[in-house]
Design an enzyme around this catalytic site. Structure first.
Site, PDB file in Angstrom:
ATOM      1  N   GLU A   1      10.473  46.467  10.210  1.00 61.89           N
ATOM      2  CA  GLU A   1       9.864  46.177  11.511  1.00 61.89           C
ATOM      3  C   GLU A   1       8.506  46.856  11.613  1.00 61.89           C
ATOM      4  O   GLU A   1       8.186  47.776  10.847  1.00 61.89           O
ATOM      5  CB  GLU A   1      10.806  46.656  12.635  1.00 61.89           C
TER       6      GLU A   1
ATOM      7  N   HIS B   1      18.316  40.493  13.185  1.00 61.93           N
ATOM      8  CA  HIS B   1      19.513  41.336  13.184  1.00 61.93           C
ATOM      9  C   HIS B   1      20.177  41.360  14.557  1.00 61.93           C
ATOM     10  O   HIS B   1      19.548  41.078  15.576  1.00 61.93           O
ATOM     11  CB  HIS B   1      19.173  42.757  12.725  1.00 61.93           C
TER      12      HIS B   1
END
Length: 193
Positions: free
Chosen positions: A78, A8
Site C-alpha cells: 500500500e 484485501h
C-alpha cells in the site's frame, strides 16, 4: 487477458478509517469472511500469474480465497502514508484543514514509515503492469485500496493521481482488461455475488 484485482478484507484500521500503509495488520473476523467470499470470484479459474502484496492482510486474503502458488511482490504494498500512518482523515484535517491525500500528499514519518508521493506509487504500479502484460494468460493480484486505485489509473494511461476517481472498498473485486485492443476497466469495486 483479464486482470482480476482483489482488495484485501477488512482490518481493524480499515474499518476505523485509519490510513494503513506499511503497518502489518491481520484481518478482522469480517475481513476473513470477505476473503473467503472472494474465493467465488477466482475458484476454478486458471491464472498465468497470481501475486500478492507481502502484507499479512493481503496474503491472508489470497489464502482464504483459495488461491495457490501466490508470489509476493513488494511493489504491491500500500501507499506509504509516512507521518499519517494509523491516523484518520478527520484527525489530519484537525491540523491541516481541507487536507486531501490525492492533492496534498503525506508528511514524512519515522524510519519505518518515511512516506511516499503518488508519483512514486505510480512508478511501482507501472512495474506491476509490466509484469502483467508479459504474462501469458489471466492474472490475479491481491493488494490494497489506494495502490489498486493508482494501478487502475496507470492501466488506463492516466496520471497516478487520477486513482482518486476509483473508490475501492475492502473485500471487493475489480477487473481490468481490454476493449478493441485498448486498456479498459471491465468491472470495479464489485461486491462478491
Amino acid at each position: 487477458m483479464d486482470v482480476i484485482l482483489l482488495r484485501h478484507g477488512e482490518t481493524e484500521w480499515s474499518r476505523d478509517g485509519r490510513h494503513t500503509g506499511l503497518t502489518d495488520l491481520p484481518l478482522t473476523e469480517r475481513g476473513e469472511e470477505q476473503a473467503r467470499a472472494l474465493g467465488r470470484v477466482v475458484r476454478g479459474r486458471a491464472f498465468a500469474l497470481a501475486f500478492s502484496s507481502p502484507a499479512r492482510r493481503a496474503r491472508e486474503t489470497a489464502r482464504l480465497a483459495g488461491l495457490s502458488a501466490v508470489e509476493t511482490d513488494p511493489h504491491l504494498w500500500e501507499w506509504d502514508y509516512g507521518g499519517y500512518e494509523g491516523i484518520t482523515t478527520p484527525e489530519i484535517r484537525a491540523t491541516r484543514p481541507g487536507w486531501y491525500l490525492w492533492r496534498d500528499g503525506v508528511v514524512p514519518g519515522d524510519a519505518a514509515h518515511p512516506g511516499e508521493s503518488v508519483t512514486h506509487v505510480g512508478e511501482r504500479a507501472d512495474k506491476v503492469i509490466a509484469r502483467i502484460r508479459a504474462a501469458d494468460g489471466d492474472v490475479v493480484l491481491v493488494s490494497h485500496g489506494h495502490f489498486l486505485r493508482v494501478l487502475a489509473a496507470r492501466w488506463l494511461g492516466l496520471p497516478a493521481g487520477d486513482g482518486r476517481f476509483f473508490r475501492l472498498d475492502t473485500g471487493t473485486y475489480s477487473a481490468l482488461g481490454f476493449e478493441h485492443g485498448e486498456p479498459a476497466v471491465l468491472r470495479w469495486n464489485a461486491p462478491v455475488p
